[in-house]
Write an enzyme that holds these catalytic residues in place. Structure first.
Site, mmCIF file in Angstrom:
data_model
loop_
_atom_site.group_PDB
_atom_site.id
_atom_site.type_symbol
_atom_site.label_atom_id
_atom_site.label_comp_id
_atom_site.label_asym_id
_atom_site.label_seq_id
_atom_site.Cartn_x
_atom_site.Cartn_y
_atom_site.Cartn_z
ATOM 1 N N LYS A 159 -22.572 1.257 -7.887
ATOM 2 C CA LYS A 159 -21.444 1.682 -8.719
ATOM 3 C C LYS A 159 -21.277 0.758 -9.940
ATOM 4 O O LYS A 159 -21.111 1.227 -11.068
ATOM 5 C CB LYS A 159 -20.182 1.655 -7.843
ATOM 6 C CG LYS A 159 -18.875 1.787 -8.580
ATOM 7 C CD LYS A 159 -17.701 1.797 -7.617
ATOM 8 C CE LYS A 159 -17.218 0.429 -7.277
ATOM 9 N NZ LYS A 159 -16.095 -0.133 -7.924
ATOM 10 N N PHE A 213 -16.057 -12.329 -5.816
ATOM 11 C CA PHE A 213 -17.519 -12.319 -5.610
ATOM 12 C C PHE A 213 -17.847 -12.250 -4.123
ATOM 13 O O PHE A 213 -18.859 -12.749 -3.670
ATOM 14 C CB PHE A 213 -18.141 -13.559 -6.258
ATOM 15 C CG PHE A 213 -17.835 -13.679 -7.732
ATOM 16 C CD1 PHE A 213 -18.486 -12.865 -8.647
ATOM 17 C CD2 PHE A 213 -16.877 -14.559 -8.187
ATOM 18 C CE1 PHE A 213 -18.193 -12.944 -10.005
ATOM 19 C CE2 PHE A 213 -16.578 -14.646 -9.536
ATOM 20 C CZ PHE A 213 -17.232 -13.842 -10.457
ATOM 21 N N LYS A 271 -26.228 -3.003 4.967
ATOM 22 C CA LYS A 271 -26.827 -4.323 5.179
ATOM 23 C C LYS A 271 -26.303 -4.851 6.505
ATOM 24 O O LYS A 271 -25.391 -4.246 7.101
ATOM 25 C CB LYS A 271 -26.469 -5.272 4.044
ATOM 26 C CG LYS A 271 -24.985 -5.616 3.983
ATOM 27 C CD LYS A 271 -24.756 -6.755 3.027
ATOM 28 C CE LYS A 271 -23.317 -7.224 3.123
ATOM 29 N NZ LYS A 271 -23.032 -8.373 2.299
ATOM 30 N N ASN A 300 -23.054 -8.916 -10.820
ATOM 31 C CA ASN A 300 -23.579 -7.894 -9.906
ATOM 32 C C ASN A 300 -24.846 -7.245 -10.467
ATOM 33 O O ASN A 300 -25.799 -6.981 -9.734
ATOM 34 C CB ASN A 300 -22.520 -6.824 -9.624
ATOM 35 C CG ASN A 300 -21.670 -7.202 -8.422
ATOM 36 O OD1 ASN A 300 -21.817 -8.297 -7.878
ATOM 37 N ND2 ASN A 300 -20.788 -6.317 -8.003
ATOM 38 N N ASP A 307 0.863 -1.187 0.000
ATOM 39 C CA ASP A 307 0.000 0.000 0.000
ATOM 40 C C ASP A 307 0.895 1.231 0.000
ATOM 41 O O ASP A 307 2.019 1.184 0.510
ATOM 42 C CB ASP A 307 -0.904 -0.004 1.240
ATOM 43 C CG ASP A 307 -2.184 0.792 0.999
ATOM 44 O OD1 ASP A 307 -3.247 0.162 0.892
ATOM 45 O OD2 ASP A 307 -2.100 2.039 0.895
ATOM 46 N N LYS A 343 -17.987 -10.509 -13.997
ATOM 47 C CA LYS A 343 -18.128 -9.748 -12.750
ATOM 48 C C LYS A 343 -19.249 -8.709 -12.848
ATOM 49 O O LYS A 343 -20.146 -8.653 -12.009
ATOM 50 C CB LYS A 343 -16.790 -9.064 -12.420
ATOM 51 C CG LYS A 343 -16.858 -8.099 -11.272
ATOM 52 C CD LYS A 343 -17.124 -8.793 -9.957
ATOM 53 C CE LYS A 343 -17.472 -7.792 -8.882
ATOM 54 N NZ LYS A 343 -17.675 -8.388 -7.582
ATOM 55 N N CYS A 369 -20.834 -1.593 -4.048
ATOM 56 C CA CYS A 369 -20.700 -2.386 -5.277
ATOM 57 C C CYS A 369 -21.878 -2.254 -6.242
ATOM 58 O O CYS A 369 -21.704 -1.775 -7.358
ATOM 59 C CB CYS A 369 -20.484 -3.849 -4.923
ATOM 60 S SG CYS A 369 -19.069 -4.076 -3.861
HETATM 61 C C1 UGA Z 1 -22.138 -7.657 -3.612
HETATM 62 C C2 UGA Z 1 -22.258 -9.066 -4.249
HETATM 63 O O1 UGA Z 1 -23.261 -9.824 -3.553
HETATM 64 C C3 UGA Z 1 -20.920 -9.805 -4.177
HETATM 65 O O2 UGA Z 1 -21.031 -11.063 -4.866
HETATM 66 C C4 UGA Z 1 -19.842 -8.949 -4.861
HETATM 67 O O3 UGA Z 1 -18.563 -9.558 -4.786
HETATM 68 C C5 UGA Z 1 -19.773 -7.586 -4.167
HETATM 69 O O4 UGA Z 1 -21.069 -6.945 -4.251
HETATM 70 C C6 UGA Z 1 -18.719 -6.765 -4.877
HETATM 71 O O5 UGA Z 1 -18.875 -6.493 -6.073
HETATM 72 O O6 UGA Z 1 -17.665 -6.502 -4.291
HETATM 73 P P1 UGA Z 1 -22.142 -6.702 -1.111
HETATM 74 O O7 UGA Z 1 -22.231 -5.359 -1.742
HETATM 75 O O8 UGA Z 1 -21.158 -6.940 -0.045
HETATM 76 O O9 UGA Z 1 -21.852 -7.829 -2.231
HETATM 77 O O10 UGA Z 1 -23.563 -7.024 -0.459
HETATM 78 P P2 UGA Z 1 -24.832 -7.915 -0.789
HETATM 79 O O11 UGA Z 1 -24.965 -8.960 0.231
HETATM 80 O O12 UGA Z 1 -24.840 -8.354 -2.193
HETATM 81 O O13 UGA Z 1 -25.998 -6.844 -0.565
HETATM 82 C C7 UGA Z 1 -26.083 -5.669 -1.375
HETATM 83 C C8 UGA Z 1 -27.326 -4.876 -1.036
HETATM 84 O O14 UGA Z 1 -28.490 -5.557 -1.476
HETATM 85 C C9 UGA Z 1 -27.543 -4.623 0.470
HETATM 86 O O15 UGA Z 1 -27.971 -3.291 0.647
HETATM 87 C C10 UGA Z 1 -28.630 -5.613 0.849
HETATM 88 O O16 UGA Z 1 -29.400 -5.180 1.943
HETATM 89 C C11 UGA Z 1 -29.444 -5.642 -0.426
HETATM 90 N N1 UGA Z 1 -30.204 -6.904 -0.615
HETATM 91 C C12 UGA Z 1 -29.553 -8.071 -0.787
HETATM 92 C C13 UGA Z 1 -31.579 -6.853 -0.666
HETATM 93 O O17 UGA Z 1 -32.207 -5.769 -0.546
HETATM 94 N N2 UGA Z 1 -32.274 -8.013 -0.896
HETATM 95 C C14 UGA Z 1 -31.648 -9.217 -1.060
HETATM 96 O O18 UGA Z 1 -32.353 -10.236 -1.254
HETATM 97 C C15 UGA Z 1 -30.258 -9.237 -0.990
#
Ligand code: UGA
Length: 468
Positions: free
Chosen positions: A282, A151, A339, A227, A30, A223, A279
């Site tokens: 964006k 992921f 979340k 998403n 870093d 990827k 994620c």
């Molecule tokens: C997401 C993807 O799930 C990962 O696979 C990916 O690697 C990551 O982005 C990334 O690109 O780095 P993340 O942003 O950590 O992961 O969170 P998620 O668990 O996917 O949730 C994203 C949002 O969707 C949260 O605000 C969550 O509350 C919402 N969500 C999720 C819902 O409203 N309903 C659902 O059924 C699932």
């Protein structure tokens, strides 16, 4: 293998720590000296299950921290780029950090290396990385560029890394593919899963994972497409939830019926106040920008985004319809993170809603198990921060559940009932069974399900009745 991971942000830290646990020698690079010192001193800058444990296990042994990218490149067989790719104003990804890292790597390319892009990047980035490394003097035969998208979900990143559904590796030749196979060999051979110190296996994990080898461009698209598809699934069910509300159906029953079709699947079908995080918002916009640049107007993604925004406004309208006016109302807010399981508030729908409520003149008393420190930097006037959910609920005109933390799904409802001013719960994450809430004396409003109403006896009156 000897591996350098550039960027000690979210993805870099998790990747480095997990590679060390797979038996590799890792240098985490870093350019932020402060961050490096903190990491060397044992601090972990993000809230992530098992990360502290892995860093403590391998710090100073299989993980070193360094500010010298060229030296780290020289000493490594593979260099993973995991630096930020923030959005520009037009929505596409800013790749200037990736470019400057590629430039510097070039000076350390002595002996064959694979340079791996791990950051989420648009298609063609790996070609650009190769061009930049060549332009800066590296010999073409001395390196290859691979794409290895991650992921990981925040909150379960270490487990996701160790128990992935699949590992995607984009390469242009067999030599690079072989290096990548070796790096992930401890997972794909099943070796890791037999170890006593292995990170605990999640229930649904299928091991060993499949390694999918594609071209670099396909990997980059996998990827973004993954998403975008997940975000689309969430917006789809949120749109269905809105129709459920209009016709008096129950979205949970609809989800059961739809999600049991194995072609659709039940996951990521939870309706709520919309997706947030660093994620989905964006990447969706970046994917749309990439498509446009390449001659395809991906309007579906625009609509996914629009539904997501509307979902939040819809919830706000619901709160208004229950409370009538906002000014001076005391609201207990449970959840600020985007979340459950994380302290991340980036693009958090919960936080955006709180800001809206404050603009409307509400008094907010908020609690989040992990995100309060971060939220305090953004939310200033008008917000009180409570030490737990019950303290937040004390004297509240209504309780709003905005983040799907497990502990919010297991509240002591009797206790909550005794603390609030009026027994009204507006649940933006559908954590409760409406019938149970009514049994406990609450009027309960959720997403895509009929409201469950009861006589809203104020706690003070209830106490008087009980005494009588
Ligand atoms: C997401 C993807 O799930 C990962 O696979 C990916 O690697 C990551 O982005 C990334 O690109 O780095 P993340 O942003 O950590 O992961 O969170 P998620 O668990 O996917 O949730 C994203 C949002 O969707 C949260 O605000 C969550 O509350 C919402 N969500 C999720 C819902 O409203 N309903 C659902 O059924 C699932």
């Amino acid at each position: 293998m000897r591996i350098a991971v550039v960027g000690s942000g979210y993805v870099g830290l998790v990747t480095g720590a997990c590679f060390a646990d797979l038996g590799h020698e890792v240098v985490l690079v870093d350019n932020d000296e402060k961050k490096l010192t903190a990491l060397r001193d044992g601090e972990v800058p993000i809230h992530e299950k098992f990360l502290q444990e892995l860093l403590t296990r391998h710090r100073g042994k299989r993980i070193q921290f360094s500010g010298d990218l060229q030296a780290a490149t020289r000493a490594s067989e593979a260099v993973f780029i995991a630096v930020g790719t923030p959005p520009t104003e037009s929505g596409d990804a800013d790749l200037s950090y990736v470019e400057s890292v590629a430039r510097e790597i070039s000076g350390g390319v002595e002996g064959y290396k694979v340079v791996v892009e791990k950051s989420t990047v648009p298609v063609y980035t790996s070609q650009w990385i190769r061009t930049i490394i060549l332009r800066n003097g590296a010999a073409p035969s001395q390196f290859d560029v691979a794409s290895n998208p991650e992921f990981l979900r925040e909150g379960t990143a270490v487990t996701d890394f160790m128990y992935p559904d699949r590992i995607v590796v984009g390469v242009e030749n067999e030599r690079a593919a072989e290096v990548m196979r070796q790096i992930y060999g401890p997972l794909t051979s099943g070796w890791y899963y037999g170890r006593t110190e292995a990170i605990p296996r999640p229930e649904a994990a299928k091991t060993p994972p499949r390694l999918i080898v594609t071209s670099t461009k396909s990997a980059e698209l996998i990827k973004h497409a993954s998403n975008a598809f997940l975000a689309m699934k969430i917006s789809f069910i949120n749109a269905v939830a809105s129709i459920c509300e209009s016709v008096g159906a129950n979205v949970q029953q609809v989800c059961d019926g739809v999600g049991t079709d194995s072609r659709i699947g039940p996951r990521f079908l939870n309706p709520g106040i919309g997706y947030g995080g660093s994620c989905f918002p964006k990447d969706l916009m970046a994917f749309r920008a990439v498509a446009k640049e390449n001659g395809y107007d991906f309007r579906l993604l625009e609509e996914v985004h629009r539904i997501n925004e509307e979902q939040r406004h819809r919830f706000l309208r619901k709160v208004r319809s229950v409370l009538w006016t906002f000014r001076g109302k005391r609201l207990a807010v449970l959840g600020l993170a985007f979340k459950g399981g994380t302290d991340d508030i980036r693009e958090s729908p919960a936080l955006l809603l709180v800001q809206e409520l404050l603009r409307e003149g509400c008094h907010v008393c908020a609690y989040d198990p992990a995100a309060m420190e971060r939220a305090k930097e953004v939310l200033t006037a008008g917000v009180e921060f409570a030490s737990d959910a019950y303290a937040a609920a004390k004297g509240a005109d209504a309780v709003l559940i905005l983040t799907e933390w497990e502990e919010f799904a297991a509240l002591d409802l009797e206790r909550l009932r005794a603390l609030v001013k009026y027994p009204i719960v507006l649940d933006g994450r559908n954590l409760y069974d409406p019938a149970v809430m009514v049994e406990h004396g609450f009027s309960y409003y959720s997403v895509g399900r009929p409201a469950a109403l009861t006589e809203e006896v104020p706690a003070a009156v209830l106490k008087k009745k009980e005494r009588a």
